[in-house]
Design a protein around this motif. Sequence first.
Motif, PDB file in Angstrom:
ATOM      1  N   LEU A 119       0.831  -1.192   0.000  1.00 22.75           N
ATOM      2  CA  LEU A 119       0.000   0.000   0.000  1.00 22.75           C
ATOM      3  C   LEU A 119       0.866   1.243   0.000  1.00 22.75           C
ATOM      4  O   LEU A 119       1.864   1.322   0.710  1.00 22.75           O
ATOM      5  CB  LEU A 119      -0.902   0.025   1.239  1.00 22.75           C
ATOM      6  CG  LEU A 119      -1.869  -1.139   1.382  1.00 22.75           C
ATOM      7  CD1 LEU A 119      -2.613  -1.028   2.712  1.00 22.75           C
ATOM      8  CD2 LEU A 119      -2.852  -1.171   0.235  1.00 22.75           C
ATOM      9  N   ALA A 120       0.482   2.215  -0.810  1.00 25.01           N
ATOM     10  CA  ALA A 120       1.123   3.523  -0.824  1.00 25.01           C
ATOM     11  C   ALA A 120       0.015   4.565  -0.742  1.00 25.01           C
ATOM     12  O   ALA A 120      -1.011   4.453  -1.416  1.00 25.01           O
ATOM     13  CB  ALA A 120       1.933   3.715  -2.099  1.00 25.01           C
ATOM     14  N   TRP A 121       0.214   5.539   0.103  1.00 22.70           N
ATOM     15  CA  TRP A 121      -0.821   6.557   0.358  1.00 22.70           C
ATOM     16  C   TRP A 121      -0.390   7.872  -0.255  1.00 22.70           C
ATOM     17  O   TRP A 121       0.714   8.346  -0.009  1.00 22.70           O
ATOM     18  CB  TRP A 121      -1.040   6.691   1.861  1.00 22.70           C
ATOM     19  CG  TRP A 121      -1.448   5.394   2.473  1.00 22.70           C
ATOM     20  CD1 TRP A 121      -0.626   4.377   2.865  1.00 22.70           C
ATOM     21  CD2 TRP A 121      -2.769   4.936   2.724  1.00 22.70           C
ATOM     22  NE1 TRP A 121      -1.364   3.330   3.357  1.00 22.70           N
ATOM     23  CE2 TRP A 121      -2.697   3.648   3.280  1.00 22.70           C
ATOM     24  CE3 TRP A 121      -4.029   5.499   2.547  1.00 22.70           C
ATOM     25  CZ2 TRP A 121      -3.807   2.912   3.653  1.00 22.70           C
ATOM     26  CZ3 TRP A 121      -5.143   4.778   2.920  1.00 22.70           C
ATOM     27  CH2 TRP A 121      -5.030   3.497   3.457  1.00 22.70           C
ATOM     28  N   ARG A 122      -1.263   8.474  -1.074  1.00 24.04           N
ATOM     29  CA  ARG A 122      -0.934   9.728  -1.758  1.00 24.04           C
ATOM     30  C   ARG A 122      -0.785  10.862  -0.753  1.00 24.04           C
ATOM     31  O   ARG A 122      -1.662  11.085   0.080  1.00 24.04           O
ATOM     32  CB  ARG A 122      -2.032  10.094  -2.751  1.00 24.04           C
ATOM     33  CG  ARG A 122      -2.113   9.194  -3.939  1.00 24.04           C
ATOM     34  CD  ARG A 122      -3.212   9.679  -4.888  1.00 24.04           C
ATOM     35  NE  ARG A 122      -3.403   8.761  -5.967  1.00 24.04           N
ATOM     36  CZ  ARG A 122      -4.313   7.783  -5.968  1.00 24.04           C
ATOM     37  NH1 ARG A 122      -5.122   7.626  -4.957  1.00 24.04           N
ATOM     38  NH2 ARG A 122      -4.404   6.975  -6.989  1.00 24.04           N
ATOM     39  N   VAL A 123       0.313  11.575  -0.876  1.00 20.15           N
ATOM     40  CA  VAL A 123       0.583  12.691   0.017  1.00 20.15           C
ATOM     41  C   VAL A 123      -0.451  13.793  -0.200  1.00 20.15           C
ATOM     42  O   VAL A 123      -0.911  14.426   0.752  1.00 20.15           O
ATOM     43  CB  VAL A 123       2.024  13.216  -0.175  1.00 20.15           C
ATOM     44  CG1 VAL A 123       2.269  14.487   0.627  1.00 20.15           C
ATOM     45  CG2 VAL A 123       3.021  12.139   0.226  1.00 20.15           C
ATOM     46  N   CYS A 124      -0.866  14.027  -1.437  1.00 17.95           N
ATOM     47  CA  CYS A 124      -1.859  15.068  -1.694  1.00 17.95           C
ATOM     48  C   CYS A 124      -3.188  14.748  -1.009  1.00 17.95           C
ATOM     49  O   CYS A 124      -3.859  15.653  -0.507  1.00 17.95           O
ATOM     50  CB  CYS A 124      -2.043  15.290  -3.196  1.00 17.95           C
ATOM     51  SG  CYS A 124      -2.663  13.854  -4.107  1.00 17.95           S
TER      52      CYS A 124
END
Length: 66
Positions: A53-58
């Motif tokens: 999982l990778a979470w968008r910083v924006c």
Amino acid sequence: MAPQPFPKLQAVNSPAVDTAAAAYYLNRRPQTLRTWACFENGPIRPLRINGRLAWRVCDIKALMGV
């Protein structure tokens, strides 16, 4: 005073962060974010990259009002 484990959210330049960093910025436990990803019922949705999982910083910044 203990050092922060992650840089301030305003200083993050990468497009996405891992679950541990996202949990730190959102003041939640990593397992909470994994549950959001599994049931797709959280305020933000992660990217899935090779089973991780990778979470968008924006998205995190928008949720936190930064």
